[in-house]
Design a protein around this motif. Sequence first.
Motif, PDB file in Angstrom:
ATOM      1  N   LEU A 149     -22.903  37.846 -28.075  1.00 23.55           N
ATOM      2  CA  LEU A 149     -23.381  37.337 -29.355  1.00 23.55           C
ATOM      3  C   LEU A 149     -24.857  36.993 -29.210  1.00 23.55           C
ATOM      4  CD1 LEU A 149     -20.500  34.785 -30.116  1.00 23.55           C
ATOM      5  CD2 LEU A 149     -20.596  37.231 -30.687  1.00 23.55           C
ATOM      6  N   PRO A 207     -32.898  26.827 -29.080  1.00 21.14           N
ATOM      7  CA  PRO A 207     -31.520  27.069 -28.627  1.00 21.14           C
ATOM      8  C   PRO A 207     -30.786  25.784 -28.263  1.00 21.14           C
ATOM      9  CG  PRO A 207     -32.980  28.724 -27.725  1.00 21.14           C
ATOM     10  CD  PRO A 207     -33.862  27.723 -28.400  1.00 21.14           C
ATOM     11  N   THR A 237     -23.435  27.289 -31.024  1.00 22.31           N
ATOM     12  CA  THR A 237     -23.334  28.456 -30.144  1.00 22.31           C
ATOM     13  C   THR A 237     -22.128  28.339 -29.232  1.00 22.31           C
ATOM     14  OG1 THR A 237     -25.766  28.476 -30.149  1.00 22.31           O
ATOM     15  CG2 THR A 237     -24.658  29.925 -28.592  1.00 22.31           C
ATOM     16  N   HIS A 247     -31.056  30.136 -33.938  1.00 26.35           N
ATOM     17  CA  HIS A 247     -30.948  28.747 -34.389  1.00 26.35           C
ATOM     18  C   HIS A 247     -31.621  28.513 -35.731  1.00 26.35           C
ATOM     19  CE1 HIS A 247     -35.176  27.633 -33.697  1.00 26.35           C
ATOM     20  NE2 HIS A 247     -35.137  28.433 -32.636  1.00 26.35           N
ATOM     21  N   TYR A 261     -27.461  34.729 -30.760  1.00 25.82           N
ATOM     22  CA  TYR A 261     -27.474  33.579 -31.677  1.00 25.82           C
ATOM     23  C   TYR A 261     -28.910  33.188 -32.024  1.00 25.82           C
ATOM     24  CZ  TYR A 261     -25.879  29.651 -34.284  1.00 25.82           C
ATOM     25  OH  TYR A 261     -25.619  28.817 -35.336  1.00 25.82           O
ATOM     26  N   THR A 293     -30.559  36.585 -39.088  1.00 25.61           N
ATOM     27  CA  THR A 293     -29.557  37.595 -38.738  1.00 25.61           C
ATOM     28  C   THR A 293     -29.653  38.791 -39.671  1.00 25.61           C
ATOM     29  OG1 THR A 293     -27.793  36.650 -40.149  1.00 25.61           O
ATOM     30  CG2 THR A 293     -27.947  35.843 -37.873  1.00 25.61           C
ATOM     31  N   LEU A 295     -18.737  28.897 -30.933  1.00 19.04           N
ATOM     32  CA  LEU A 295     -18.368  30.303 -31.081  1.00 19.04           C
ATOM     33  C   LEU A 295     -17.955  30.912 -29.747  1.00 19.04           C
ATOM     34  CD1 LEU A 295     -21.037  31.689 -33.592  1.00 19.04           C
ATOM     35  CD2 LEU A 295     -18.612  31.287 -34.015  1.00 19.04           C
ATOM     36  N   SER A 318     -22.873  34.228 -25.200  1.00 22.67           N
ATOM     37  CA  SER A 318     -23.912  34.318 -26.216  1.00 22.67           C
ATOM     38  C   SER A 318     -25.266  34.112 -25.561  1.00 22.67           C
ATOM     39  CB  SER A 318     -23.695  33.254 -27.295  1.00 22.67           C
ATOM     40  OG  SER A 318     -24.762  33.243 -28.225  1.00 22.67           O
ATOM     41  N   SER A 361     -28.779  32.674 -26.898  1.00 23.82           N
ATOM     42  CA  SER A 361     -29.438  32.000 -28.013  1.00 23.82           C
ATOM     43  C   SER A 361     -30.942  32.115 -27.805  1.00 23.82           C
ATOM     44  CB  SER A 361     -28.996  30.532 -28.066  1.00 23.82           C
ATOM     45  OG  SER A 361     -29.538  29.873 -29.188  1.00 23.82           O
ATOM     46  N   ALA A 396     -25.436  36.190 -34.894  1.00 20.77           N
ATOM     47  CA  ALA A 396     -24.948  34.991 -35.558  1.00 20.77           C
ATOM     48  C   ALA A 396     -26.086  33.991 -35.628  1.00 20.77           C
ATOM     49  CB  ALA A 396     -23.750  34.391 -34.826  1.00 20.77           C
ATOM     50  N   GLY A 397     -26.078  33.146 -36.673  1.00 16.88           N
ATOM     51  CA  GLY A 397     -27.137  32.156 -36.797  1.00 16.88           C
ATOM     52  C   GLY A 397     -26.876  31.207 -37.937  1.00 16.88           C
ATOM     53  N   ASP A 398     -27.647  30.126 -37.961  1.00 21.88           N
ATOM     54  CA  ASP A 398     -27.475  29.112 -39.002  1.00 21.88           C
ATOM     55  C   ASP A 398     -28.794  28.828 -39.703  1.00 21.88           C
ATOM     56  OD1 ASP A 398     -28.604  26.227 -37.826  1.00 21.88           O
ATOM     57  OD2 ASP A 398     -27.903  27.563 -36.249  1.00 21.88           O
TER      58      ASP A 398
END
Length: 305
Positions: free
Chosen positions: A77, A90, A97, A81, A79, A157, A100, A108, A110, A148-150
């Motif tokens: 993954l 990260p 992270t 942030h 990732y 992403t 997941l 992952s 990050s 994946a990310g927020d």
Amino acid sequence: MSTIQRARLDAQLRDAGAVVGADSEPSVDEIRESFAKLMSSMPVPEGVRVDETVLGGRPALRVSPDTTAGPAAPAILLYLHGGSHVVGSPRTALGLTAGLVIRTGLPSISLDYRLAPEHPFPADVQDVVAAYRDLLDQGYAPESVAFAGDSAGGGLTISGALAARDAGLPAPAAIVAFSPGLDATRTGRSMTTKADADPLLDRAALDRLSSLYVVGQDRRDPLLSPAVTADLTGLPPLLVQVSTNEMLLDDARRLAQRAADAEVDVILDITAQVPHVFQSFTHVLDEAGEALDRAALFLRQHVRT
């Protein structure tokens, strides 16, 4: 539905104030320190190993299931942030992270992508493409890599996948975006209709940080506002999670519609009355862990291992 938990968390966030207040203009360093302090209170699940590494020329954290060392994992993954493209690292996203990683069993990386104002758009998008290219060069098959990310990272992403596509790279296996920021034009209705409901984000603060990131670029650039102007053709399956209380709600809604119009598989996963990036609050909110469970299921269904 944990009505009491949701109401208690909302009240706590309002009492604490937004991460970046609208009534003052702290320096970028002060904003970064405040954000790091907030995120340090988020739980990091046990059962992971965290190692410093480098990916695409940028520092990164490798977060792996804490098991006996063996062959390199066949899937990974990437990732990204959150932090409005100005704050975060990260480390601030370690809880998400690791959540997941624990739920999927996949490691992952990050990425510590470059931040504004020192490095405005499109530096961070370029870093995502370089990181993905590095993973492919290391031998990872595209169908074994997920993004994946927020928040801002959730937006990256999408922008990163679009930029990778335009650079001729194959699509990754899947994308998971938590509360993504996808519209630098800030034209979503929810920016107004959810302003009072959103306990964490503040419009004036968002606009200030956005100006540091966008600088003189056209806010309708597809990589700045993919929910408004991007052609999403060729993107992999998407899972977008968002809350009804978020000013960014319509960013997610419009992206999902554009994805469907482009014949992209998409799941729009909306949870009621929880805060921005609610998946971080696993220690106080049942819906946080449940949302991560759904995200992990989606990743396991789409990432080849």
